[in-house]
Design an enzyme around this catalytic site. Sequence first.
Site, PDB file in Angstrom:
ATOM      1  N   LYS A  63       6.880  -1.130 -13.479  1.00 26.43           N
ATOM      2  CA  LYS A  63       8.158  -1.798 -13.099  1.00 26.43           C
ATOM      3  C   LYS A  63       8.582  -2.675 -14.003  1.00 26.43           C
ATOM      4  O   LYS A  63       7.617  -3.573 -14.622  1.00 26.43           O
ATOM      5  CB  LYS A  63       8.000  -2.496 -11.798  1.00 26.43           C
ATOM      6  CG  LYS A  63       9.234  -3.238 -11.306  1.00 26.43           C
ATOM      7  CD  LYS A  63       9.233  -4.035  -9.974  1.00 26.43           C
ATOM      8  CE  LYS A  63       9.062  -3.388  -8.665  1.00 26.43           C
ATOM      9  NZ  LYS A  63       8.935  -4.173  -7.560  1.00 26.43           N
ATOM     10  N   GLY A 117       0.773  -1.262  -0.030  1.00 27.50           N
ATOM     11  CA  GLY A 117      -0.102   0.120  -0.017  1.00 27.50           C
ATOM     12  C   GLY A 117       0.974   1.324  -0.142  1.00 27.50           C
ATOM     13  O   GLY A 117       0.439   2.512   0.197  1.00 27.50           O
ATOM     14  N   ASP A 135       3.418  -1.429  -9.615  1.00 25.97           N
ATOM     15  CA  ASP A 135       4.769  -2.064  -8.975  1.00 25.97           C
ATOM     16  C   ASP A 135       4.669  -3.351  -9.089  1.00 25.97           C
ATOM     17  O   ASP A 135       5.409  -4.049  -8.030  1.00 25.97           O
ATOM     18  CB  ASP A 135       4.914  -1.350  -7.825  1.00 25.97           C
ATOM     19  CG  ASP A 135       6.133  -1.343  -7.056  1.00 25.97           C
ATOM     20  OD1 ASP A 135       7.104  -1.342  -8.042  1.00 25.97           O
ATOM     21  OD2 ASP A 135       6.477  -1.347  -5.905  1.00 25.97           O
ATOM     22  N   ASP A 189      -6.648 -11.600  -8.799  1.00 31.76           N
ATOM     23  CA  ASP A 189      -5.955 -11.710  -9.542  1.00 31.76           C
ATOM     24  C   ASP A 189      -6.216 -10.448 -10.788  1.00 31.76           C
ATOM     25  O   ASP A 189      -6.990 -10.572 -11.443  1.00 31.76           O
ATOM     26  CB  ASP A 189      -5.588 -13.085 -10.442  1.00 31.76           C
ATOM     27  CG  ASP A 189      -4.233 -13.301 -11.282  1.00 31.76           C
ATOM     28  OD1 ASP A 189      -3.861 -12.332 -11.611  1.00 31.76           O
ATOM     29  OD2 ASP A 189      -4.145 -14.405 -11.643  1.00 31.76           O
ATOM     30  N   ASP A 233      -4.555  -6.342  -5.741  1.00 29.40           N
ATOM     31  CA  ASP A 233      -3.408  -7.325  -5.608  1.00 29.40           C
ATOM     32  C   ASP A 233      -3.878  -8.817  -5.272  1.00 29.40           C
ATOM     33  O   ASP A 233      -4.939  -8.914  -4.573  1.00 29.40           O
ATOM     34  CB  ASP A 233      -2.473  -6.750  -4.512  1.00 29.40           C
ATOM     35  CG  ASP A 233      -1.024  -7.113  -4.598  1.00 29.40           C
ATOM     36  OD1 ASP A 233      -1.048  -8.536  -4.260  1.00 29.40           O
ATOM     37  OD2 ASP A 233      -0.208  -6.331  -4.781  1.00 29.40           O
TER      38      ASP A 233
END
Length: 223
Positions: A174, A75, A134, A110, A94
Amino acid sequence: MSRDGGGLHTRVKTSRGRTPQSTRWLERQLNDPYVKRAKAEGYRSRAAYKLIELDERFTILRGARRVVDLGIAPGGWAQVVRKKVPKAAVVGIDLLPVDPIDGVTIFQMDFMDDRAPDVLIEALGGAPDLVISDMAANTVGHPQTDALRTMALVETAVAFAVDVLEKGGAFVGKVFAGGADSALVAELKRNFTNVKHAKPPASRKGSSEWYVVAQGFKGRAAE
């Protein structure tokens, strides 16, 4: 646990039941200035400073009104969004459970589930102007395999962003091994006016993670 260097460095003694690898991880955590700063400033993880530093460089969060956080656990990124743009609507997803964050709608599911995009957009109440990710795949210890699995997540995140973003919006994700591959960069450049790679200072020097920052979404006509 002991200290050396005049009390500047915390050294962890190997204990029964703790592997040398976990001992090194614990020692690194105890001596990480970002970990200490996160605890002091109320962020759930040191990763919060990666987004803060990316925002300082690219002004990602300025003016954001609707934000999707992919791979929200634990978070930290959502906390940064709430602090920087408190009026923005924020939705996160998440596989892992995430403790509630004031002003953030969180789904434990998912992201690769076909239902996920509709669930996120419905909760957000409209098209996002910022998608942040991320996400990283669970590692198996084989660098090439780990990179490929994470790249698959990034590609899915980019496809989601291109499908749902408001014109002029931005995507942050990312990537590994020095950046996104050429096909993904080409896809981003087709759909965004500005695409950059960055490794924020908070990203550990020994880590292969980088971030791709794509701004100025051209709109669905760009497909």
